[in-house]
Motif scaffolding. Sequence first.
Motif, PDB file in Angstrom:
ATOM      1  N   ARG A   1       8.630  21.318 -11.989  1.00 50.36           N
ATOM      2  CA  ARG A   1       9.116  22.165 -10.890  1.00 50.36           C
ATOM      3  C   ARG A   1       8.480  21.752  -9.577  1.00 50.36           C
ATOM      4  NH1 ARG A   1      13.434  24.632 -12.810  1.00 50.36           N
ATOM      5  NH2 ARG A   1      13.024  25.790 -14.700  1.00 50.36           N
ATOM      6  N   ALA A   2       9.267  21.825  -8.513  1.00 51.84           N
ATOM      7  CA  ALA A   2       8.792  21.506  -7.172  1.00 51.84           C
ATOM      8  C   ALA A   2       8.671  22.773  -6.347  1.00 51.84           C
ATOM      9  CB  ALA A   2       9.764  20.552  -6.478  1.00 51.84           C
ATOM     10  N   VAL A   3       7.540  22.905  -5.667  1.00 50.22           N
ATOM     11  CA  VAL A   3       7.364  23.960  -4.678  1.00 50.22           C
ATOM     12  C   VAL A   3       7.424  23.261  -3.325  1.00 50.22           C
ATOM     13  CG1 VAL A   3       5.825  25.717  -3.746  1.00 50.22           C
ATOM     14  CG2 VAL A   3       5.968  25.363  -6.236  1.00 50.22           C
ATOM     15  N   VAL A   4       8.530  23.488  -2.618  1.00 51.99           N
ATOM     16  CA  VAL A   4       8.748  22.867  -1.319  1.00 51.99           C
ATOM     17  C   VAL A   4       8.646  23.965  -0.265  1.00 51.99           C
ATOM     18  CG1 VAL A   4      10.289  21.456   0.098  1.00 51.99           C
ATOM     19  CG2 VAL A   4      10.311  21.199  -2.404  1.00 51.99           C
ATOM     20  N   LEU A   5       7.567  23.923   0.504  1.00 56.94           N
ATOM     21  CA  LEU A   5       7.319  24.926   1.543  1.00 56.94           C
ATOM     22  C   LEU A   5       7.504  24.281   2.902  1.00 56.94           C
ATOM     23  CD1 LEU A   5       4.071  26.458   0.049  1.00 56.94           C
ATOM     24  CD2 LEU A   5       6.342  27.498   0.044  1.00 56.94           C
ATOM     25  N   ARG A   6       8.157  25.026   3.811  1.00 55.11           N
ATOM     26  CA  ARG A   6       8.352  24.526   5.167  1.00 55.11           C
ATOM     27  C   ARG A   6       8.579  25.705   6.106  1.00 55.11           C
ATOM     28  NH1 ARG A   6      12.998  20.483   5.492  1.00 55.11           N
ATOM     29  NH2 ARG A   6      11.467  19.063   4.633  1.00 55.11           N
ATOM     30  N   ASP A   7       7.781  25.779   7.151  1.00 52.94           N
ATOM     31  CA  ASP A   7       7.973  26.774   8.209  1.00 52.94           C
ATOM     32  C   ASP A   7       8.127  28.203   7.673  1.00 52.94           C
ATOM     33  OD1 ASP A   7       7.895  24.700  10.103  1.00 52.94           O
ATOM     34  OD2 ASP A   7      10.051  24.357   9.892  1.00 52.94           O
ATOM     35  N   GLY A   8       7.277  28.582   6.728  1.00 55.00           N
ATOM     36  CA  GLY A   8       7.313  29.943   6.205  1.00 55.00           C
ATOM     37  C   GLY A   8       8.435  30.221   5.223  1.00 55.00           C
ATOM     38  N   ALA A   9       9.036  29.153   4.693  1.00 51.53           N
ATOM     39  CA  ALA A   9      10.130  29.322   3.735  1.00 51.53           C
ATOM     40  C   ALA A   9       9.897  28.410   2.535  1.00 51.53           C
ATOM     41  CB  ALA A   9      11.475  28.994   4.393  1.00 51.53           C
ATOM     42  N   VAL A  10      10.555  28.743   1.437  1.00 49.25           N
ATOM     43  CA  VAL A  10      10.480  27.948   0.222  1.00 49.25           C
ATOM     44  C   VAL A  10      11.901  27.567  -0.187  1.00 49.25           C
ATOM     45  CG1 VAL A  10      10.502  29.992  -1.289  1.00 49.25           C
ATOM     46  CG2 VAL A  10       9.509  27.827  -2.111  1.00 49.25           C
ATOM     47  N   LEU A  11      12.042  26.347  -0.691  1.00 52.29           N
ATOM     48  CA  LEU A  11      13.342  25.862  -1.142  1.00 52.29           C
ATOM     49  C   LEU A  11      13.582  26.325  -2.573  1.00 52.29           C
ATOM     50  CD1 LEU A  11      15.828  24.070  -0.552  1.00 52.29           C
ATOM     51  CD2 LEU A  11      14.514  22.160  -1.536  1.00 52.29           C
ATOM     52  N   LEU A  12      14.722  26.972  -2.802  1.00 48.39           N
ATOM     53  CA  LEU A  12      15.101  27.433  -4.133  1.00 48.39           C
ATOM     54  C   LEU A  12      16.498  26.952  -4.474  1.00 48.39           C
ATOM     55  CD1 LEU A  12      13.839  31.129  -3.949  1.00 48.39           C
ATOM     56  CD2 LEU A  12      12.706  29.193  -5.060  1.00 48.39           C
ATOM     57  N   VAL A  13      16.779  26.934  -5.767  1.00 45.48           N
ATOM     58  CA  VAL A  13      18.086  26.524  -6.281  1.00 45.48           C
ATOM     59  C   VAL A  13      18.630  27.681  -7.110  1.00 45.48           C
ATOM     60  CG1 VAL A  13      19.283  24.847  -7.746  1.00 45.48           C
ATOM     61  CG2 VAL A  13      17.381  24.106  -6.310  1.00 45.48           C
ATOM     62  N   GLN A  14      19.956  27.820  -7.080  1.00 42.76           N
ATOM     63  CA  GLN A  14      20.603  28.899  -7.835  1.00 42.76           C
ATOM     64  C   GLN A  14      21.718  28.311  -8.682  1.00 42.76           C
ATOM     65  OE1 GLN A  14      23.427  31.445  -5.756  1.00 42.76           O
ATOM     66  NE2 GLN A  14      22.353  33.231  -6.597  1.00 42.76           N
ATOM     67  N   GLU A  15      21.723  28.680  -9.952  1.00 41.34           N
ATOM     68  CA  GLU A  15      22.879  28.350 -10.779  1.00 41.34           C
ATOM     69  C   GLU A  15      23.902  29.444 -10.502  1.00 41.34           C
ATOM     70  OE1 GLU A  15      24.219  26.774 -15.091  1.00 41.34           O
ATOM     71  OE2 GLU A  15      22.092  26.894 -14.598  1.00 41.34           O
ATOM     72  N   ARG A  16      25.010  29.071  -9.910  1.00 37.80           N
ATOM     73  CA  ARG A  16      25.977  30.049  -9.400  1.00 37.80           C
ATOM     74  C   ARG A  16      26.428  31.055 -10.460  1.00 37.80           C
ATOM     75  NH1 ARG A  16      27.869  27.851  -4.375  1.00 37.80           N
ATOM     76  NH2 ARG A  16      27.417  25.624  -4.243  1.00 37.80           N
ATOM     77  N   ALA A  17      26.558  30.625 -11.704  1.00 36.15           N
ATOM     78  CA  ALA A  17      27.083  31.496 -12.762  1.00 36.15           C
ATOM     79  C   ALA A  17      26.117  32.610 -13.149  1.00 36.15           C
ATOM     80  CB  ALA A  17      27.425  30.664 -13.994  1.00 36.15           C
ATOM     81  N   VAL A  18      24.809  32.418 -12.933  1.00 35.38           N
ATOM     82  CA  VAL A  18      23.851  33.434 -13.383  1.00 35.38           C
ATOM     83  C   VAL A  18      23.268  34.257 -12.249  1.00 35.38           C
ATOM     84  CG1 VAL A  18      23.265  32.241 -15.524  1.00 35.38           C
ATOM     85  CG2 VAL A  18      21.958  31.771 -13.460  1.00 35.38           C
ATOM     86  N   GLY A  19      23.268  33.723 -11.036  1.00 35.48           N
ATOM     87  CA  GLY A  19      22.871  34.507  -9.879  1.00 35.48           C
ATOM     88  C   GLY A  19      21.419  34.478  -9.476  1.00 35.48           C
ATOM     89  N   TYR A  20      20.503  34.240 -10.394  1.00 37.21           N
ATOM     90  CA  TYR A  20      19.104  34.226  -9.984  1.00 37.21           C
ATOM     91  C   TYR A  20      18.737  32.852  -9.415  1.00 37.21           C
ATOM     92  CZ  TYR A  20      18.237  32.050 -14.552  1.00 37.21           C
ATOM     93  OH  TYR A  20      18.272  31.238 -15.645  1.00 37.21           O
ATOM     94  N   TRP A  21      17.610  32.812  -8.716  1.00 34.36           N
ATOM     95  CA  TRP A  21      17.119  31.591  -8.072  1.00 34.36           C
ATOM     96  C   TRP A  21      15.956  31.018  -8.869  1.00 34.36           C
ATOM     97  CZ3 TRP A  21      19.532  29.609  -3.786  1.00 34.36           C
ATOM     98  CH2 TRP A  21      20.457  30.457  -3.157  1.00 34.36           C
ATOM     99  N   PHE A  22      15.745  29.714  -8.744  1.00 36.29           N
ATOM    100  CA  PHE A  22      14.610  29.071  -9.409  1.00 36.29           C
ATOM    101  C   PHE A  22      14.127  27.913  -8.555  1.00 36.29           C
ATOM    102  CE2 PHE A  22      18.576  27.458 -11.139  1.00 36.29           C
ATOM    103  CZ  PHE A  22      18.422  26.078 -11.121  1.00 36.29           C
ATOM    104  N   PHE A  23      12.958  27.416  -8.901  1.00 36.68           N
ATOM    105  CA  PHE A  23      12.372  26.302  -8.172  1.00 36.68           C
ATOM    106  C   PHE A  23      13.035  25.007  -8.630  1.00 36.68           C
ATOM    107  CE2 PHE A  23       9.493  29.737  -7.740  1.00 36.68           C
ATOM    108  CZ  PHE A  23       8.987  29.602  -6.456  1.00 36.68           C
TER     109      PHE A  23
END
Length: 126
Positions: A7-29
């Motif tokens: 897993r990648a933790v990508v932080l930039r300017d007070g935000a984190v990059l997340l990915v979402q599998e559209r069918a399930v709705g939750y976000w993940f790294f």
Amino acid sequence: MTELIARAVVLRDGAVLLVQERAVGYWFFPGGHVEQGETPEDAVRRELREELDVGATITARWGELENRWDGHHEINHVFAVRIDAADPVSQEPHLAAGWHRLEDLDDTDVRPRRLADLVLAHARRR
């Protein structure tokens, strides 16, 4: 069976990059499975290239985080990562990618939750 995930933790300017599998709705790294014969470091770089078409530089290894749910068991190898794109776009139609403000992370359905909590704790220490 235990799955090995990078897993990648990508932080930039007070935000984190997340990915979402559209069918399930939750976000993940961003990241994915470590393939046979592959190091977790190589896996996280490969997955970021495949999912988001970005180059990645690992800046720190945050360690391992165990996650269990509904009979699944995974070990997440977690890395702080810098990417070479300002606004990455998912290369896979079933995935969405986006920046989420750290201050909103408590109210965002991010899984595994323990990893989101780790990111928040890290950000609050800075």
